[in-house]
Design an enzyme around this catalytic site. Structure first.
Site, short mmCIF file in Angstrom:
data_model
loop_
_atom_site.label_atom_id
_atom_site.label_comp_id
_atom_site.label_asym_id
_atom_site.label_seq_id
_atom_site.Cartn_x
_atom_site.Cartn_y
_atom_site.Cartn_z
N LYS A 79 0.99 -1.14 0.04
CA LYS A 79 0.07 0.30 0.19
C LYS A 79 1.33 1.21 0.18
O LYS A 79 1.81 1.32 0.94
CB LYS A 79 -1.30 -0.25 1.46
CG LYS A 79 -1.97 0.78 0.83
CD LYS A 79 -3.17 0.81 2.27
CE LYS A 79 -3.74 1.95 2.30
NZ LYS A 79 -5.20 2.06 3.11
N SER A 159 -9.97 2.05 2.51
CA SER A 159 -9.47 3.03 1.58
C SER A 159 -7.93 2.06 0.72
O SER A 159 -7.78 2.73 -0.39
CB SER A 159 -8.04 3.87 2.75
OG SER A 159 -7.57 2.83 3.31
N SER A 183 -10.84 -0.06 6.72
CA SER A 183 -9.70 0.36 5.21
C SER A 183 -9.49 -0.86 5.15
O SER A 183 -8.68 -1.13 3.91
CB SER A 183 -9.02 0.89 5.62
OG SER A 183 -9.65 2.08 4.73
#
Lengths: 493, 95
Positions: A79, A159, A183
């Site tokens: 990420k 997210s 998330s």
């Protein structure tokens, strides 16, 4: 080479060990898959092909010498929130333009020390603020899942939308992710992947771009429960560089996978039966209860009375912490700078140009609730409510409940540019209604795929555990996985 | 508590975010929607409840007060939009 990218991490481990293929061949297979898919899915914001090949070659050398480490040669996506030395690290924000850290986050350093291979950086909502991956400066990620017979683009959740989409679309064997209000778990549920948010303090936050420091926690998104256990074992550590990193040895989570749940008490909280919840989600939850019962667990009804206040309290605490954490983006030390006639105008113009709409909204809310005269009414009250939310869980666990079973999300994946969600920020926030309580209380939570809805879209269930009892989550989630089976999207990209 | 455009302007100033005049109205609406949502916390009886300070009860870690890192000025300014001789450069702040 497509089969190579379909292997789980445990399969890769066995097959690399048996020399069925090399780590380099595996990495090349993933690089080709990314090359072919990324234009359509937008899961990666940068691909580190040369670095990946180099790392894979080093892994092959290790394997040849009989010195394979736990994740030797396993290709992972990272990420964009994790600092990776010399590599694009922007939290998918414009304000961090060109930022290439001179250091490595603890979590990713742990993964590389265990032999993993970095494929690149994954798309995400800007500064991890969002539930649909639409707030990214790099554009939305497209969910590899589509409605049966449909061709509408759906969101992968957020997210960690890039992480979930990449794992589901076979563009990495596993991915790092972070979870501040859901998330990891919400995108996992939207893509039929497994995502675990460990207990606060289990993974070091050092080198992870901060959003809300009392809630942020890193964890993996993986193809199955066993892979999630393997990844978490490597990601978690005790880190002197993070004062909230808890001083407890990291257990071998994989040994929990397959352990019997006979006699365990599984709590079913009545407050999670919310108004307007689709009947399919209610039905799936019932199915999950049946699966646990059939596996020998005892089902008990429980009450977590302050559940409904978790989301409003979160929308005070998280923006307040964010407004403080994001003060550092001032155009002086890194990233974007927009000139102004004096230093204040430079700050204001830089931040106006560098932050997207949702980030500005949250910084503004955070600034407002912390401003003189409002602190007690908002922030202090929210932190008191947080104490009550945590107490609800403590009482249930004290009464002997081993894990709590809930739905993971109030709906399946929705369309990109959904009008209702775009018009009303609160509507988007409601995505996290079942996951946010867990962050507020610092507990571990896992999302595991449990079925498809009538349109063929994945739905997940969530299990919540005691602090530092991630093993219980792997044990119980595996029962759901065994009963539900695994789900794969039809390849259209 | 309802936010008007004047408050939005003040908060934006505090947050150091330039806001265009034509956006003030929209932002006030959005902030009011969120503040309206969090209003329900007023229903909760919080009398005698301690505010949470740490989600996991741990003692603050201490370490010996000694230099363990440093000498990295080049690394620290490496990402700065403008730097010179290992200083960050900013518009003039002192006349």
């Amino acid at each position: 080479m497509t089969e190579l990218t379909k292997l789980t991490i445990s399969e890769i481990r066995a097959k690399l060990g048996a020399r069925e293929f090399t780590a380099l061949e595996l990495t090349e297979a993933y690089l080709s898959a990314i090359e072919a898919a990324n234009k359509k899915l937008n899961a990666y914001v940068t691909v580190t092909a040369d670095k990946a090949r180099e790392m894979a070659k080093a892994s092959d050398a290790r394997i040849m010498q009989g010195e394979a480490r736990p994740l030797e040669g396993v290709p992972l996506g990272i990420k964009d929130l994790f600092a990776t030395e010399g590599v694009h690290t922007q939290a998918c924000s414009h304000i961090l333009d060109g930022f290439k850290p001179r250091y490595e986050s603890t979590v990713t350093a742990n993964l590389w020390a265990d032999g993993a291979v970095m494929l690149g950086k994954l798309n995400m909502d800007e500064f991890a603020m969002g539930s649909s991956n639409e707030t990214s400066y790099y554009g939305p990620v497209v969910n590899p899942w589509r409605e049966e017979g449909g061709n509408k683009d759906l969101v992968p959740g957020g997210s960690s939308g890039g992480s979930a989409a990449a794992v589901a679309a076979w563009l990495c064997a596993g991915a790092t992710a972070t979870d501040t209000g859901g998330s990891i778990r919400q995108p996992a549920a939207f893509t039929a992947t497994v995502g675990i948010k460990p207990t606060y303090g289990r993974c070091s936050r050092w080198g992870i771009v901060a959003f809300a420091s009392s809630l942020d926690q890193a964890g993996p998104i993986a193809r199955d429960v066993r892979d999630a256990a393997i990844l978490l074992k490597s990601m978690a550590s005790v880190d002197p560089k993070d004062t909230t990193s808890v001083d407890r040895p990291v257990p071998d989570y994989e040994t929990a996978v397959g352990q019997s749940v006979k006699g365990l008490k599984i709590g079913i909280p009545k407050e999670y039966r919310v108004d307007g919840m689709p009947a399919e989600i209610e039905a799936l939850w019932q199915k999950g209860i049946e699966w646990m019962r059939e596996a020998g667990a005892e089902i008990v009804d429980i009450s977590l009375p302050h559940t409904k206040y978790a989301l409003p309290a979160y929308y005070i605490v998280a923006p307040a912490e964010a407004s403080s954490n994001l003060a550092r983006y001032d155009g002086v030390r890194y990233g974007l700078r927009v000139p102004g006639r004096d230093i204040t105008e430079m700050y204001e113009k830089t931040r106006a140009a560098g932050f997207g709409r949702e980030v500005k909204r949250r910084v503004m809310i955070g600034t407002y609730v912390l401003s003189a005269g409002y602190y007690d009414a908002y922030y202090l009250r929210a932190q008191k409510v947080r104490t009550l939310i945590k107490r609800d869980f403590e009482q249930v666990f004290e009464a002997g409940v081993d894990a709590i079973l809930t739905p993971a999300t109030p709906s399946a994946a929705f369309g990109i540019a959904d009008q209702e969600m775009n018009e009303d920020p609160v509507k988007m926030y409601l995505n996290d209604i079942f996951t946010v309580t867990v962050n507020m209380a610092g507990l571990p939570g896992i999302a595991v795929p449990a079925g498809l809805d009538s349109r063929g879209l994945p739905l997940g269930l969530q299990l919540i555990g005691r602090p530092f009892d991630e093993e219980m989550l792997f044990r119980t989630a595996y029962v759901i996985e065994q009963a539900a089976g695994r789900f794969e999207p039809r390849r259209w990209w | 508590m309802s936010v008007d455009t004047e408050t939005v302007r003040r908060v934006a100033k505090l947050a150091r975010i330039a806001v265009e005049e034509e956006d003030l109205e929209r932002m006030a609406g959005e902030l009011n929607a969120i503040l309206g949502f969090v209003e329900q916390l007023n229903e909760v009886d919080v009398s005698g409840v301690e505010p949470m300070t740490s989600v996991i009860p741990i003692a603050m870690k201490m370490r010996s007060d000694e230099v363990t890192d440093g000498g990295k000025a080049d690394d620290i300014v490496a990402n700065a939009p403008q730097s010179g001789e290992n200083f960050f450069l900013v518009p003039k702040v002192v006349e």
